[in-house]
Design an enzyme around this catalytic site. Structure first.
Site, mmCIF file in Angstrom:
data_model
loop_
_atom_site.group_PDB
_atom_site.id
_atom_site.type_symbol
_atom_site.label_atom_id
_atom_site.label_comp_id
_atom_site.label_asym_id
_atom_site.label_seq_id
_atom_site.Cartn_x
_atom_site.Cartn_y
_atom_site.Cartn_z
ATOM 1 C CD GLN A 81 -2.712 -0.987 2.621
ATOM 2 O OE1 GLN A 81 -3.293 -1.975 3.025
ATOM 3 N NE2 GLN A 81 -2.707 0.158 3.300
ATOM 4 N N GLY A 82 0.730 2.086 -0.982
ATOM 5 C CA GLY A 82 1.440 3.357 -1.021
ATOM 6 C C GLY A 82 0.558 4.454 -0.450
ATOM 7 C CB SER B 282 2.220 6.416 5.493
ATOM 8 O OG SER B 282 1.158 5.903 6.253
ATOM 9 C CB SER C 282 4.181 -3.252 5.245
ATOM 10 O OG SER C 282 3.791 -2.460 6.341
ATOM 11 C CD GLU D 278 -3.456 -1.172 7.225
ATOM 12 O OE1 GLU D 278 -2.484 -1.292 6.483
ATOM 13 O OE2 GLU D 278 -3.895 -0.062 7.604
ATOM 14 C CD GLU E 180 -2.308 9.562 19.950
ATOM 15 O OE1 GLU E 180 -1.583 9.581 20.953
ATOM 16 O OE2 GLU E 180 -2.067 8.841 18.956
#
Length: 265
Positions: free
Chosen positions: A20-21, A23, A55, A135, A248
């Site tokens: 997954q691209g 962040s 990852s 996820e 958070e």
């Protein structure tokens, strides 16, 4: 549908691994602030930018990539990118538990055909919101099984004086397990999960850190000196409240989307 029919079987049978691209260096849990850009040039899109915390990107054949094509949430567009496309550079990142689990991924004038766009321009945010609950849910079941095995090992090494601390760890792990069981059943019955999986994420993070902190307290020296596997897991647990969306962020999702508490003032 044609792309899915061609590609998804390769993922399901283990022929390929994808990443997954999402962040970026300045846009982790605040996914809406991403800056990696995609510009249309004829029948292609040209992508420039950087992703991080991707990852196992060094082993991935494809990437589900979020890019910016316009301002705001409605300006996020998703592409399905082949990782061997010219202009992609992958640099593994070694974590403090001594594993190359994450990577930086650079996109320098990466050309992607228009038919590799997932949905329409601006559908990327919707795609991410649909994907992230999975996820934060289904993958936790096997992790909780590992925590249970670790808890059993700790129980065999503790004495009656440790019962209070051990009981608190036991409660945290089994609470996460019960919640995860509810989620697995809901997924099996409906085929979908939603923002409620943020509860799973908060409970898993709490259980993970409490268990390994308790292990360190009740078995002095094991983590620091005698058990390298346990030491690695202890260090990994420190990331539990960060990866997959910080604690958070998860609590904000619970407050806004489940409890309808509204936006922060």
């Amino acid at each position: 549908p044609e792309l899915a029919a061609d590609m998804v079987p390769r993922l399901l049978d283990g022929t390929e691994q994808w990443c997954q691209g999402f962040s970026e260096p300045g846009s982790g849990s605040d996914l809406a602030s991403l800056t990696t850009r995609a510009e249309q040039r004829g029948d292609n899109w040209v992508i420039n930018g950087q992703k991080v915390w991707t990852s196992l990107a060094q082993y991935a054949s494809r990437c589900v990539l979020l890019t910016r094509t316009a301002p705001g949430h409605a300006g996020i567009t998703a592409f399905f990118v082949d990782m061997d496309t010219p202009g992609i550079t992958v640099r593994p990142l070694r974590t403090m538990h001594d594993v190359d689990e994450f990577a930086e991924v650079y996109f320098d004038d990466v050309v992607v055909p228009a038919d590799r766009m997932l949905g329409q321009p601006g559908d990327g945010w919707k795609l991410a919101m649909d994907l992230l609950p999975y996820e934060r849910s289904t993958c936790f079941w096997h992790r909780i099984a590992y925590l249970l095995a670790t808890l059993d090992g700790l129980a065999g090494k503790s004495d009656e004086a440790d019962d209070l601390d051990l009981g608190a760890a036991y409660l945290a792990v089994y609470t996460a397990r019960c919640r995860s069981h509810i989620t697995q059943r809901a997924l099996a019955e409906t085929g979908r999960v939603g923002p409620e999986t943020s509860i799973d994420k908060v409970l898993l993070s709490t259980a993970e850190q409490q268990l390994f902190d308790t292990y360190r307290d009740l078995v002095p020296g094991a983590i620091e000196w005698t058990d390298p596997v346990l030491r690695s897991e202890y260090l990994y647990s420190k990331a539990a409240t960060i990866y997959g969306g910080t604690a958070e962020i998860q609590r904000n999702i619970i407050a806004r989307r489940l409890l309808d508490l509204g936006k922060e003032q």
